[in-house]
Scaffold this active site. Structure first.
Site, PDB file in Angstrom:
ATOM      1  N   CYS A  75      26.303  35.725  45.817  1.00  0.00           N
ATOM      2  CA  CYS A  75      25.620  35.368  47.065  1.00  0.00           C
ATOM      3  C   CYS A  75      25.755  36.502  48.085  1.00  0.00           C
ATOM      4  O   CYS A  75      26.690  37.298  48.016  1.00  0.00           O
ATOM      5  CB  CYS A  75      26.223  34.102  47.668  1.00  0.00           C
ATOM      6  SG  CYS A  75      26.126  32.700  46.578  1.00  0.00           S
ATOM      7  N   THR A  76      24.812  36.528  49.013  1.00  0.00           N
ATOM      8  CA  THR A  76      24.869  37.484  50.122  1.00  0.00           C
ATOM      9  C   THR A  76      24.533  36.727  51.398  1.00  0.00           C
ATOM     10  O   THR A  76      23.510  36.047  51.442  1.00  0.00           O
ATOM     11  CB  THR A  76      23.834  38.615  49.932  1.00  0.00           C
ATOM     12  OG1 THR A  76      24.034  39.225  48.656  1.00  0.00           O
ATOM     13  CG2 THR A  76      23.969  39.666  51.024  1.00  0.00           C
ATOM     14  N   ASN A 135      30.561  38.458  47.636  1.00  0.00           N
ATOM     15  CA  ASN A 135      31.580  37.630  46.971  1.00  0.00           C
ATOM     16  C   ASN A 135      32.899  38.368  46.801  1.00  0.00           C
ATOM     17  O   ASN A 135      33.706  38.024  45.930  1.00  0.00           O
ATOM     18  CB  ASN A 135      31.056  37.135  45.620  1.00  0.00           C
ATOM     19  CG  ASN A 135      29.771  36.366  45.763  1.00  0.00           C
ATOM     20  OD1 ASN A 135      28.703  36.870  45.444  1.00  0.00           O
ATOM     21  ND2 ASN A 135      29.840  35.160  46.282  1.00  0.00           N
ATOM     22  N   ARG A 194      26.370  45.323  46.447  1.00  0.00           N
ATOM     23  CA  ARG A 194      25.367  44.778  47.369  1.00  0.00           C
ATOM     24  C   ARG A 194      25.751  45.037  48.816  1.00  0.00           C
ATOM     25  O   ARG A 194      24.898  45.260  49.668  1.00  0.00           O
ATOM     26  CB  ARG A 194      25.253  43.267  47.148  1.00  0.00           C
ATOM     27  CG  ARG A 194      24.384  42.892  45.987  1.00  0.00           C
ATOM     28  CD  ARG A 194      24.477  41.424  45.715  1.00  0.00           C
ATOM     29  NE  ARG A 194      25.775  41.076  45.177  1.00  0.00           N
ATOM     30  CZ  ARG A 194      26.363  39.903  45.329  1.00  0.00           C
ATOM     31  NH1 ARG A 194      25.792  38.967  46.025  1.00  0.00           N
ATOM     32  NH2 ARG A 194      27.538  39.655  44.785  1.00  0.00           N
TER      33      ARG A 194
END
Lengths: 95, 234
Positions: B1-2, B164, B177
């Site tokens: 997730c971001t 994460n 990311r």
């Protein structure tokens, strides 16, 4: 594309709140999808082994979630243990 | 997730998140939820059919919350989650999001609840408010906060990014990311940041992955603009 919108009425009993899902989703599809997620997440033998344990843990789940999960189980085809496992997917991933 | 929480030059706070999960079937189970009391919407969220908790939500005109998975545990620690849940009656992370959306009276109250309520396992909570400076990333252990990182716009901290990995640890080289997002946000700048720009950042090829199920964009000050976009194959 945007996902569908579902209205959850918190004035209703917890067991009834998630019946609104039936207006938006195909119930057969929901129950197959739930089985697919559990199959991909929990090894089959673990799944069979934990069903009685998970059922006995239901009494530890606080309101309103216990009632809501019971209501969801009825939407998903009546399998309470699977509804509980789905709702603890993140916490019990390793398990 | 971001997850990203960012503040523009006028003090507007924006919050965006990608939810990643390696089961494509979840795309067809994704839904926006409106939780009502006495016929009035009290909070909003995005979740999956069959799941009562929330990983993304908004209390209108108060605050927004997203949760990102924190994977610091080794698999053999699974029993700690079981003990936490049933012996100590701790809260699952997604139920605390719902309770906070329903009960917290403002951003500060939400941050206090999300920081201090004992949980079954660790997680990252990202919270956005309605006033300048109201944005924070909370890194949670079971018992309490491991780290709290608020916006600090006066010293250049006009955004916070959470993936994460703990922010004080180096990101994985194969899937960095965090740096990709930060580089893009720096290029956009605080003057131009808005929901559309946030969506562009969350759509970058190294950020929106094959496992990305949905992107949600929200700002508690403008609750009508709560938007979720389903992602097809990232």
């Amino acid at each position: 594309p945007s996902p569908p919108t579902v209205v959850i009425n918190l004035d209703e009993e917890p067991e009834l709140r998630w019946l609104a899902l039936k207006k938006v989703f195909d119930v057969d599809y929901l129950s197959k999808a739930a089985a697919e997620i559990i199959e991909a997440t929990v090894p089959k033998w673990v799944h069979h082994a934990v069903i009685p344990i998970v059922k006995s843990l239901e009494k530890y789940i606080p309101p309103p979630y216990a009632g809501e999960i019971r209501g969801l189980a009825s939407v998903l085809g009546g399998n309470l243990a699977d509804a509980i496992i789905l709702n603890f997917a993140y916490e019990f991933t390793a398990f | 997730c971001t997850s990203i929480v960012a503040q523009d030059k006028n003090g507007n706070v924006f919050h965006g998140r990608n939810l990643d999960y390696p089961h494509p079937v979840l795309r067809n189970l994704t839904m926006n939820l409106v939780f009502q009391k006495n016929g009035k919407a009290v909070y909003y969220g995005t979740s999956f059919a069959g799941y009562v908790g929330l990983w993304t939500g908004m209390s209108p005109n108060k605050f927004t919350i997203s949760g990102d998975q924190r994977g610091t545990e080794h698999w053999w620690n699974w029993w700690k989650n079981v003990v936490s849940a049933f012996l100590f009656h701790r809260s699952p992370v997604s139920w605390l999001v719902r309770e906070t959306l329903e009960e917290a009276k403002d951003f500060e109250d939400a941050v206090t609840r999300l920081s201090t309520t004992p949980l079954i396992t660790g997680v990252y909570y990202i919270v956005g408010g309605v006033r300048a400076g109201e944005g924070v990333v909370i890194t949670r252990d079971r018992k309490g906060p491991a780290d709290i990182r608020p916006l600090d716009p006066l010293n250049g901290g006009w955004y916070r990014v959470q993936t994460n990995v703990d922010h004080w640890l180096p990101p994985p080289k194969k899937l960095n990311r965090r740096d990709v997002v930060m580089k893009k946000l720096d290029a956009v700048g605080q003057k131009r940041i808005c929901k559309d720009k946030l969506y562009q950042v969350l759509s970058l090829s190294l950020v929106c992955l094959r496992t990305t199920i949905y992107t949600t964009l929200m700002s508690a000050a403008t609750p009508r603009e709560y938007t979720t976009i389903l992602r097809e194959k990232g």
